[in-house]
Design an enzyme around this catalytic site. Structure first.
Site, short mmCIF file in Angstrom:
data_model
loop_
_atom_site.label_atom_id
_atom_site.label_comp_id
_atom_site.label_asym_id
_atom_site.label_seq_id
_atom_site.Cartn_x
_atom_site.Cartn_y
_atom_site.Cartn_z
N CYS A 110 -16.30 1.70 0.85
CA CYS A 110 -15.15 0.84 1.16
C CYS A 110 -14.68 1.00 2.61
CB CYS A 110 -14.01 1.17 0.21
SG CYS A 110 -13.47 2.89 0.33
N ASP A 162 -17.30 7.01 -1.62
CA ASP A 162 -16.04 6.93 -0.88
C ASP A 162 -15.74 8.33 -0.34
OD1 ASP A 162 -13.57 6.12 0.13
OD2 ASP A 162 -12.56 6.10 -1.82
N ARG A 174 0.88 -1.19 0.00
CA ARG A 174 0.00 0.00 0.00
C ARG A 174 0.90 1.22 0.00
NH1 ARG A 174 -5.24 1.50 3.57
NH2 ARG A 174 -6.07 0.14 1.95
N HIS A 225 -7.33 0.35 -6.36
CA HIS A 225 -7.56 -0.44 -5.14
C HIS A 225 -8.26 -1.75 -5.56
CE1 HIS A 225 -7.79 -1.39 -1.04
NE2 HIS A 225 -8.62 -0.49 -0.58
N GLN A 244 -10.16 -4.18 -3.11
CA GLN A 244 -11.45 -3.62 -2.69
C GLN A 244 -12.51 -3.93 -3.75
OE1 GLN A 244 -12.10 -1.74 0.29
NE2 GLN A 244 -14.14 -2.30 -0.37
N ARG A 284 -13.38 -8.51 2.12
CA ARG A 284 -11.96 -8.27 1.82
C ARG A 284 -11.16 -9.53 2.16
NH1 ARG A 284 -9.89 -3.17 1.69
NH2 ARG A 284 -8.01 -4.27 1.04
#
Ligand code: CP
Ligand code: NVA
Length: 324
Positions: free
Chosen positions: A283, A243, A121, A148, A151, A311
């Protein structure tokens, strides 16, 4: 007495031999591979709930480099590796020599001698691409400024579980044309979905990624609508997704963004335009009363904690496929 099924009972949902190496964007898998991965994720979830042990990664190690904060990604990858029989090793980017200027290419080559895969990340997507180019082991993107993909996979699993299908499902993404939006639209475009993205002017999705998504949508019978009108996007939608307005790394723009996104809040008025059985997705982490009201995210249509749970299962499907 009914016997509890193990993965061996489902020959069609074993991890498959994949010709690729890395999972960086969300469009690496073909439509069939994507569908297979989602089935695998759903089966791994059931297996875990049945108390069945499935450990194809016994003795394997996943290095997990973090240059940004995380709750879900960190915990779900570490737990996922443990459940698959291996271990996840947390590596704080600032504490690695990488943080003191050791080249990414050298880091990639060194870590390839120790671990079986790397989850990273970080900020610029180019860092992950460079890591992948120099590593002989699979690289999994745990979020960059542009993508991402883990996700997106968990989100598609969640949609499939709640709506029973993906083809034709109307997904409205409202807000920032960011990393989460990019990976979601790229993967959804392969699955025949009806995608609508509403962003304020100046916060649209990346142009190249939008063009690539449109090409995938055309090839797979999906639809892509990009607009500045959230009401148009949400009209008749099965899924409303939002988001944060200010992603990690963009904090100094917070004030400007709060103004720019003011008309893009997911609230009671907006969701009235959606299908009556719509699901709300985010998310997480969320900012209540910025991008979404507490009433909606904590209300009966919200599936945000299923997304968070998935996830774990979706990433186990990815790791079982990439690391074996
Ligand atoms: N959704 C997500 O990636 O959460 P974290 O930032 O907590 O990992
Ligand atoms: N777009 C958000 C997602 C966090 C999981 C960010 O990049 O901060």
């Amino acid at each position: 007495m009914e016997t509890v099924k193990t993965l061996a009972h489902y020959p069609s949902v074993q991890p498959f031999k994949w010709s690729g190496k890395d999972f960086l964007r969300g469009d690496e898998f073909s439509k069939e591979e994507l569908e297979h991965l989602l089935q695998l994720a759903i089966h791994l979830k059931q297996l875990q709930k049945d108390g069945q042990v499935y450990q194809p990664l016994k003795g394997k190690t996943l290095g997990m480099i973090f240059d940004k904060a995380s709750t879900r990604t960190r915990v779900s990858f570490e737990v996922g590796m443990y459940q698959l029989g291996g271990i996840g090793m947390y590596l704080n980017g600032k504490e690695l020599q990488l943080g003191r200027g050791e080249p990414i290419s050298d880091t990639a080559k060194v870590l390839s001698r120790y671990v079986d895969g790397i989850m990273i990340r970080t900020h610029a997507h180019s860092i992950v691409e460079e890591l992948a180019a120099h590593a002989s082991i699979p690289i999994i993107n745990g979020l960059t400024d542009l993508f991402h993909p883990c996700q997106a996979l968990a989100d598609l699993q969640t949609i499939l579980e709640h709506k029973g299908k993906l083809k034709g499902v109307k997904v409205a993404y409202i807000g920032d044309g960011n990393n989460v939006a990019h990976s979601l639209v790229l993967s959804a475009a392969k699955l025949g979905m009806d995608i609508r993205v509403a962003t304020p002017a100046g916060y649209e999705m990346n142009e190249t990624i939008t063009r690539q998504t449109q090409a995938l949508a055309d090839a797979h019978g999906s639809k892509l609508l990009t607009t500045t009108d959230p009401e148009l996007a949400v009209y008749g939608a099965d899924i409303i997704y939002t988001d944060v307005w200010t992603s990690m790394g963009f904090e100094e723009e917070n004030e400007i963004r709060l103004n720019a996104f003011a008309g893009y809040q997911v609230n009671e008025k907006l969701v009235k335009l959606a299908h009556k059985d719509y699901s709300f997705m985010h998310c997480l982490p969320a900012h209540r009363d910025e991008e979404v009201t507490g009433e909606i995210i904590d209300g009966p249509h919200s599936v945000v904690f299923d997304q968070a749970e998935n996830r774990l299962h979706a990433q186990k499907a990815v790791m079982a496929t990439l690391l074996t």
